[in-house]
Write a protein that holds these residues in place. Sequence first.
Motif, PDB file in Angstrom:
ATOM      1  N   PHE A 143       2.302  -5.663   2.485  1.00  0.00           N
ATOM      2  CA  PHE A 143       1.410  -5.847   1.350  1.00  0.00           C
ATOM      3  C   PHE A 143       0.843  -4.482   0.997  1.00  0.00           C
ATOM      4  O   PHE A 143       0.876  -3.553   1.807  1.00  0.00           O
ATOM      5  CB  PHE A 143       0.293  -6.857   1.653  1.00  0.00           C
ATOM      6  CG  PHE A 143      -0.571  -6.471   2.814  1.00  0.00           C
ATOM      7  CD1 PHE A 143      -1.690  -5.674   2.637  1.00  0.00           C
ATOM      8  CD2 PHE A 143      -0.268  -6.903   4.090  1.00  0.00           C
ATOM      9  CE1 PHE A 143      -2.485  -5.323   3.712  1.00  0.00           C
ATOM     10  CE2 PHE A 143      -1.056  -6.552   5.170  1.00  0.00           C
ATOM     11  CZ  PHE A 143      -2.167  -5.758   4.979  1.00  0.00           C
ATOM     12  N   THR A 146      -3.215  -2.215  -5.056  1.00  0.00           N
ATOM     13  CA  THR A 146      -2.976  -1.341  -6.203  1.00  0.00           C
ATOM     14  C   THR A 146      -3.887  -0.125  -6.039  1.00  0.00           C
ATOM     15  O   THR A 146      -4.819  -0.154  -5.230  1.00  0.00           O
ATOM     16  CB  THR A 146      -3.261  -2.061  -7.533  1.00  0.00           C
ATOM     17  OG1 THR A 146      -4.633  -2.505  -7.515  1.00  0.00           O
ATOM     18  CG2 THR A 146      -2.320  -3.234  -7.743  1.00  0.00           C
ATOM     19  N   TRP A 151      -6.156  -5.372  -6.886  1.00  0.00           N
ATOM     20  CA  TRP A 151      -5.130  -6.371  -6.614  1.00  0.00           C
ATOM     21  C   TRP A 151      -4.450  -6.064  -5.279  1.00  0.00           C
ATOM     22  O   TRP A 151      -4.302  -4.907  -4.889  1.00  0.00           O
ATOM     23  CB  TRP A 151      -4.058  -6.361  -7.715  1.00  0.00           C
ATOM     24  CG  TRP A 151      -4.588  -6.804  -9.034  1.00  0.00           C
ATOM     25  CD1 TRP A 151      -5.067  -6.009 -10.034  1.00  0.00           C
ATOM     26  CD2 TRP A 151      -4.697  -8.132  -9.504  1.00  0.00           C
ATOM     27  NE1 TRP A 151      -5.476  -6.755 -11.096  1.00  0.00           N
ATOM     28  CE2 TRP A 151      -5.250  -8.086 -10.801  1.00  0.00           C
ATOM     29  CE3 TRP A 151      -4.387  -9.377  -8.958  1.00  0.00           C
ATOM     30  CZ2 TRP A 151      -5.505  -9.219 -11.537  1.00  0.00           C
ATOM     31  CZ3 TRP A 151      -4.641 -10.511  -9.713  1.00  0.00           C
ATOM     32  CH2 TRP A 151      -5.187 -10.429 -10.986  1.00  0.00           C
ATOM     33  N   ILE A 153      -0.835  -7.093  -3.408  1.00  0.00           N
ATOM     34  CA  ILE A 153       0.479  -7.689  -3.576  1.00  0.00           C
ATOM     35  C   ILE A 153       1.081  -7.908  -2.189  1.00  0.00           C
ATOM     36  O   ILE A 153       1.089  -6.995  -1.358  1.00  0.00           O
ATOM     37  CB  ILE A 153       1.431  -6.767  -4.401  1.00  0.00           C
ATOM     38  CG1 ILE A 153       0.745  -6.287  -5.682  1.00  0.00           C
ATOM     39  CG2 ILE A 153       2.746  -7.447  -4.674  1.00  0.00           C
ATOM     40  CD1 ILE A 153       0.316  -7.368  -6.624  1.00  0.00           C
TER      41      ILE A 153
END
Length: 155
Positions: A143, A146, A151, A153
């Motif tokens: 993971f 950003t 964020w 991801i």
Amino acid sequence: QSGSLSKIGDIPVGVAGKCHGPRYIEFHPRLPVCYVINEISSIVAVFRVEKEAIAQIERNGGAVEPAPYHSLSPLQSISTIPAAFDPALNTCGRITVHPSGRFVVVSNRGHNSLTVFRIKEKSSGRLELLGWTHTRGETPRHFQFTGTGDWLIVA
């Protein structure tokens, strides 16, 4: 200056006699602290980075006198999974420090979650468990936040 690496000692990443499997290390952006995720034991090991020890090693041209001369000192060990979850069913994949320097996040493969810790800056960078977030998928491996940290991801 030979360009070769030599072992200068061992730094324990958990309770002696257990298999831990250190996988990744992340440094705090401001505090002299680093965090090591242990893949097998599902434990985060927190270390104080001994800047003076590192400077002494540099001044000695890489020589460690007197041995062992550790650049990391253990501060804390904390589990990434709930106490009721069988640790044999989990391994950890990744660890990262949030860009703000306020949180550490770890992926649990088996528990299928992300563990979120608050960094207690007034406590030398020790961690406090905030909780777990289910990833809605199996075996989260990687993971990344950003650049703004707004964020996260997960893959």
